[in-house]
Structures are given as structure tokens and as C-alpha cells.
Scaffold this motif. Structure first.
Motif, short mmCIF file in Angstrom:
data_model
loop_
_atom_site.label_atom_id
_atom_site.label_comp_id
_atom_site.label_asym_id
_atom_site.label_seq_id
_atom_site.Cartn_x
_atom_site.Cartn_y
_atom_site.Cartn_z
N LEU A 134 0.87 -1.18 0.00
CA LEU A 134 0.00 0.00 0.00
C LEU A 134 0.90 1.22 0.00
N LEU A 135 0.90 1.95 -1.10
CA LEU A 135 1.86 3.04 -1.33
C LEU A 135 1.15 4.34 -1.64
N ARG A 136 1.66 5.42 -1.05
CA ARG A 136 1.12 6.74 -1.33
C ARG A 136 2.06 7.53 -2.22
N LEU A 137 1.46 8.26 -3.17
CA LEU A 137 2.22 9.17 -4.02
C LEU A 137 1.53 10.52 -4.01
N ASP A 138 2.26 11.57 -3.69
CA ASP A 138 1.70 12.91 -3.71
C ASP A 138 1.62 13.43 -5.14
N ASN A 139 0.58 14.20 -5.42
CA ASN A 139 0.32 14.72 -6.76
C ASN A 139 0.94 16.10 -6.89
N ALA A 192 4.95 11.22 -11.64
CA ALA A 192 4.19 12.45 -11.45
C ALA A 192 2.69 12.28 -11.65
N ASN A 193 2.23 11.09 -11.99
CA ASN A 193 0.80 10.86 -12.15
C ASN A 193 0.50 9.39 -11.90
N ARG A 194 -0.79 9.05 -11.94
CA ARG A 194 -1.19 7.67 -11.64
C ARG A 194 -0.67 6.68 -12.67
N GLY A 251 -2.73 14.73 1.30
CA GLY A 251 -2.26 13.37 1.45
C GLY A 251 -1.94 12.99 2.87
N ALA A 252 -1.41 13.94 3.66
CA ALA A 252 -0.96 13.61 5.01
C ALA A 252 -2.12 13.29 5.94
N THR A 253 -3.17 14.06 5.88
CA THR A 253 -4.33 13.85 6.75
C THR A 253 -5.59 13.80 5.89
N ALA A 294 -3.23 13.43 -3.44
CA ALA A 294 -2.38 12.24 -3.35
C ALA A 294 -3.20 11.02 -3.76
N TRP A 295 -2.48 9.93 -4.04
CA TRP A 295 -3.12 8.66 -4.37
C TRP A 295 -2.58 7.56 -3.47
N LEU A 296 -3.43 6.63 -3.13
CA LEU A 296 -3.04 5.43 -2.41
C LEU A 296 -3.26 4.24 -3.33
#
Length: 612
Positions: free
Chosen positions: A142-147, A181-183, A207-209, A268-270
Motif C-alpha cells: 500500500l503506497l502513497r504518491l503525492d500529486n 508524477a501521475n497515476r 495526502g498527510a491527513t 495524493a493517491w493510495l
């Protein structure tokens, strides 16, 4: 802090630890918020979990059913989390043993905060490769990426590249080709690493909260538009309320939703991915929620996390109970006017579009036919829910345009957990719903087909007429009092603040900026409306002044003419001729009155004789 303050044997220091640095998030949600609820669903009981990067300690509390190893770069953070984790490795991904694999690897803070500046730098792809290697066959990541083009950056008053704080050593834009940089790029990196991407959630409002996690594919396809509309508006309006922004983030998010770009503008995306080769009942193959929403994030009563799941019979509400869940009798809800009941969230999620959005769209297009049809349907639905006395109770009594969905000719309450404590008159309920829409329309600066001189109460009366009801300002004033009482109950306000709130609501003017975030666009529109109103009042004052001046001049001319005529010879001769006639007329009237008085007794005697 030192390791002596932490449980002995739980903290491992292989090298590269940062001794005077902390990454733990400052903003935290109750019980970890939607992220913790999602992680608890993804992680099966007894699983070995690697929690890579800084996370809210409440997330570890939600994973108490699993064996959790934390991978950090900050030693102070390790001391804080060691009480909750089975083991803590400090020093970044280089300190992770090569022979250890895990059922689930969670990097919901992204990959940048994992790498230590005191050790060997691996880069984004290097850290990803190290975490992927730690996923066992059949396991999940499970990975998060900020947009870098997320909504939070589009509305920020300070550009991201102007950051000067200590944590700004990592480039957060699209300038670093090592960062996806994108999904699409994220999915490609995950696929190239040997994992199989599955579900992806858009995180709002940051993304953080994140207080809302929404299925990105469903956002792209436009499914659940009414639900997502309400969720995005609530999440963005609540999070940016105390801030100053360039434009209204809630309006931008809703516009992106209807343009099919809400997932692309997510802060952000998870992404959930699996390593092939495991059993068919791997942790990530379980039924996953379409949406997870944190309640109580805008000062309203919290009832835990709401989830929406897609089943054979369509989308259905679910309630993830947490320690923050409060019963209806809790201090926030005095039950004087309203409360929130989590037990009501057990049925299907009604389909359709949000009534508030449909009304705004019709008003912007000056489509009075559609406005009239929508308002007639809304008023008719309220009438159908009323009892024999014309009163409404429960969820129907609080059914306003921002919590109603329309599917063809069918109207339904989106979130039935909001409930009124007492029965309310039907016309007051209708007036309250129309007043809320009128206030949003006027203070938001939206174009509409009605007179610009209407105030909020006046527009509410006009909308009531379009709905087929004859509302007056007295009913609207009563509805505003009910709105103040409901808001006070839901936010736990005392009597003094409730009175002040009622006064403020009664004083809302079309020239006021909307409630919520201080948006430069909306503040400018409010300033333009105020300037237009001042210009109108100035023109009215000027016209009144010119009218008074002209009347004063005419009066002076009349006085001069009268004075001139009064001093002329003809006027004096006329007065000499008229005066005797006036005196003779007065004498004749007096003689006539005396004659009548003298004849009155004689007539009375004659009448008495005739009667005898």
C-alpha cells in the motif's frame, strides 16, 4: 530521548539514523482516520506488516491484530512508536534485513520520508525496489504518491517551490524525473517492479491527513456522483476553512468531479498492489471499500469512519466504529434540535446527482423551468414525508439541498444519519432548505436570473413561490432560527453562542463573502458586489438629492410669484372687492343658523300635538 526510554530490544540501529529529526505528522485524525480503517481492512489477522515511514501512532493501534515492524529514519520517532510496534528499525531502507519478507508493506507517507540523509541514498526507485523485495509472494504493498498538480497546490497562496522549511530538501514537483508524477507513471513503476496494481484511492483534501479516500476508477467513470459531490465538498470546505486560498477548493473539486478529473486533481493517491504467486485469499483480494470518509473533521459530531462498499445490490453504507464514536446523548448533542445517529447508515446509498449542484447549474444557465421542476419535486417530497399535522421528523426534517440526491423524478436523503430531535413544521423545513441554498447562491457570487436587489430572505420567498408555496419573511425568519438551533446542537454551542449565531445568520447579506476558506476569488467577487451596491446607493442618493433640489427650486419660484402677486395693485383692488362679499356670505350663514334654532322648538310642539 534515548533508547533507554523505549522498550528494551525493540529498537534496532543498523546505522544511518537521524538523531535530531522527527517526521511524525502534526495533524492527526481520530483513530487514524480513513487510512487506518483501510489498513485494518487490508491487513489480515496475524499478518506480518512492515510500516515504512512516519505514520500516525493511531494507525498502529488499529493494527493491533497484526505483527508490525516499523522502518524509520528518525530515532525520536522510533522511541514514540516502539511502545506500539513489535520492532522498530531506524536508519532507512538500507537497514532492512535482506531475508525478511512481510505479508503487507505499508508506505502511506510516501517513499521520500523513508530514506535517511545520514546513509546511502537510493532514490525513489531504489527505495521502491527495496520495499517490493520485502513483499512475500501473495503479499500486498500500500503506497502513497503525492500529486505535484493536486488541488492543494492549485489553491495555495504560496507556491511549492518557495518553501524554505527544513523538510523542503526533496523536490516535490515534476522537475525530478526519478519521481512518478501521475497515476499512470506510478502504475507503470509498480508493474515494472514485479507487482500487480489493483485498487487506487484518491486522497482528499491532502495526502498527510486525508479525510476522504475515494476510488479513483469510480471517480473517472462518474459513478456515485451525488455521493462523491457531497463528500468532496464537505472534505475540502472543512479542511481549508481557516486558511486563505486563491479560489474555493470545494468548488474546484466538484467541478473536477463533473469533468471526470477529480482523481487527476487529488492531492495524493493510495495504490494497492500485490505480488503474484500467493493464495487466492491474499489480504488485498478482500472486498475493498469504494469510499472511506472521516466524520467530525469540520467541528461536527464524529461517529467514526463511514465507508461505502460495492455489492451485488449496489453501493451500501457501512460504519467503521472507532473510539471516537459518540452516542447521540454525548455532550456535543444536547438533542435540543438535532443529532447524528450512526445506526441509520445501514442501507443502500441512493443514486443520483446532488440537488444543490443541479439547482446551481440551472440558476447559472437561467433555466427557470428546471429550477421550478426541481423545487416542486423537493417540496412535494417533503410534503409526502409529513404527518397528518404537516410536520416532519427524523432525517426528513433536516433534508436540505446539499443532502438530497435526485435520480429522474425520485428524491432521496443521501446521508440519513442527520436527524432532528423534534418534529418541525413543513413550511419551516422547506424555508430552511431554500434559505441555505439562497445564502450559498448569493454569497458565493453565482450568476442567477433574479433581481440583484433581492436579499437572502427575499430570494428565499421567491424560491418558495417557484416551489408552489407562499412563504413570507416571518416563516423565513423562523427557519433561520431553526438553522441556528440545529447548528448549535451539532457543534455543541451554548445558549450565548447560539444567540450570536442566529444574529449572524439573520444578518447575512448578498454582499458578504461565503463562509469557509478566505478565497481571493470569492473575496474579490464580494468586493465587486459591495462596490456595485455602493454605486447603486450613491446613484439613488444623487437622484434623491437632485429631486429635492428641483422641488426646493420650484417652491422658491412659487413663493416668489405669490409674493409678487401679493404686492400688486390688482391684488389689492381684488381684496377690497372680495372682502365685503365674504363678510356678507358669513352673515347670511349666521342668520340661517339662528333661524333654524328659533324654528326648532315650534316644530317639536307641532309634532307632539299631531301625535296626541
Amino acid at each position: 530521548m534515548t533508547t533507554e526510554t523505549a522498550p528494551a530490544g525493540r529498537i534496532s540501529l543498523p546505522g544511518g539514523e537521524m538523531l535530531a529529526w522527527s517526521d511524525l505528522p502534526k495533524g492527526r485524525l481520530a483513530d487514524g482516520g480513513p487510512l487506518a480503517a483501510l489498513a485494518a481492512r487490508v491487513v489480515p489477522s496475524g499478518a506480518r506488516v512492515l510500516l515504512a515511514g512516519p505514520h500516525d501512532p493511531a494507525l498502529l493501534d488499529r493494527l493491533a491484530h497484526a505483527e508490525v515492524t516499523c522502518l524509520l529514519r528518525s530515532h525520536p520517532d522510533a522511541v514514540v512508536l516502539a511502545q506500539r510496534a513489535t520492532r522498530v528499525i531506524v536508519g532507512g531502507p538500507a537497514g532492512l534485513p535482506d531475508d525478511e519478507t512481510y505479508d503487507v508493506v505499508i508506505a502511506a507517507a510516501g517513499l521520500d520520508p523513508i530514506e535517511s540523509v545520514e546513509g546511502t541514498r537510493l532514490g525513489w526507485d531504489g527505495v521502491l525496489a527495496r520495499l517490493v523485495a520485502a513483499v512475500r509472494p501473495g503479499g500486498a504493498l500500500l503506497l502513497r504518491l503525492d500529486n505535484p498538480l493536486g488541488l492543494h497546490r492549485l489553491v495555495a497562496t504560496t507556491p511549492w517551490y518557495a518553501a524554505r522549511d527544513d523538510s523542503a530538501w526533496v523536490i516535490g514537483g515534476v522537475l525530478d524525473p526519478a519521481h512518478p508524477a501521475n497515476r499512470g507513471q506510478l502504475r507503470q513503476r509498480i508493474t515494472d517492479s514485479g507487482l500487480r496494481p489493483s485498487a487506487c484511492w484518491a486522497a482528499y483534501p491532502d495526502g498527510a491527513t486525508a479525510t476522504a479516500l475515494l476510488d479513483a476508477d469510480q471517480l473517472d467513470h462518474g459513478a456515485g456522483r451525488g455521493l462523491f459531490d457531497a463528500v468532496l465538498h464537505g472534505a475540502c470546505a472543512g479542511a481549508f476553512a481557516p486558511a486563505t486560498v486563491l479560489q474555493d477548493p470545494a468548488r474546484l473539486a466538484v467541478d473536477a468531479l463533473h469533468a471526470g478529473r477529480a482523481a487527476d486533481l487529488a492531492p495524493a493517491w493510495l495504490l494497492l498492489a500485490h505480488r503474484p504467486g500467493g493464495p487466492t485469499d491474499s489480504p488485498g483480494d478482500a472486498e475493498l471499500p469504494v469510499a472511506l470518509v472521516q466524520t467530525g473533521s469540520s467541528g461536527q459530531p464524529g461517529i467514526g469512519v463511514l465507508e461505502v462498499r460495492d455489492g451485488p445490490s449496489g453501493w451500501r453504507w457501512g460504519h467503521v466504529a472507532t473510539a471516537d464514536t459518540r452516542a447521540p446523548s454525548a455532550p456535543f448533542a444536547s438533542r435540543e434540535a438535532a443529532y447524528r445517529d450512526p445506526d441509520a447508515l445501514t442501507g443502500p446509498v441512493p443514486s443520483g446527482r446532488l440537488l444543490h449542484t443541479l439547482l446551481l447549474d440551472a440558476a447559472l444557465r437561467r433555466d427557470l423551468t428546471t429550477v421550478r421542476a426541481l423545487l416542486h419535486g423537493y417540496a412535494g417530497w417533503l410534503a409526502d414525508q409529513a404527518d397528518a399535522d404537516g410536520r416532519l421528523a427524523g432525517a426528513a426534517a433536516l433534508a436540505s439541498a446539499d443532502n438530497m440526491v435526485v435520480d429522474g423524478e425520485r428524491f432521496a436523503v443521501l446521508d440519513p444519519s442527520w436527524r432532528a430531535a423534534d418534529r418541525l413544521p413543513g413550511d419551516v423545513v422547506l424555508a430552511r432548505g431554500l434559505w441555505r441554498f439562497a445564502a450559498a447562491l448569493l454569497t458565493g457570487g453565482y450568476a442567477h436570473p433574479w433581481s440583484s436587489t433581492l436579499d437572502v430572505a427575499g430570494l428565499t420567498v421567491v424560491l418558495g413561490g417557484l416551489a408552489g408555496h407562499d412563504l413570507d419573511r416571518t416563516t423565513v425568519a423562523e427557519a433561520v432560527q431553526v438553522e441556528a438551533a440545529i447548528t448549535a446542537s451539532l457543534h455543541g454551542l451554548d445558549a450565548e453562542h447560539r444567540t450570536a449565531l442566529a444574529t449572524d445568520l439573520q444578518a447575512v447579506e448578498p454582499t458578504d463573502p461565503p463562509l469557509g476558506a478566505h478565497s481571493y476569488q470569492q473575496l474579490r467577487e464580494a468586493w465587486l458586489r459591495q462596490r456595485e451596491e455602493i454605486s447603486r446607493l450613491a446613484a439613488l442618493t444623487k437622484w434623491t438629492d437632485e429631486l429635492l433640489t428641483s422641488r426646493e427650486r420650484a417652491l422658491r419660484r412659487a413663493e416668489a410669484k405669490i409674493g409678487l402677486l401679493s404686492g400688486s395693485i390688482s391684488y389689492r383692488v381684488g381684496r377690497l372687492a372680495i372682502t365685503p362679499a365674504r363678510l356678507a356670505k358669513r352673515g347670511a350663514r349666521a342668520a340661517k343658523r339662528r333661524a333654524r334654532a328659533a324654528l326648532a322648538p315650534k316644530q317639536l310642539v307641532t309634532e307632539q300635538e299631531e301625535q296626541q
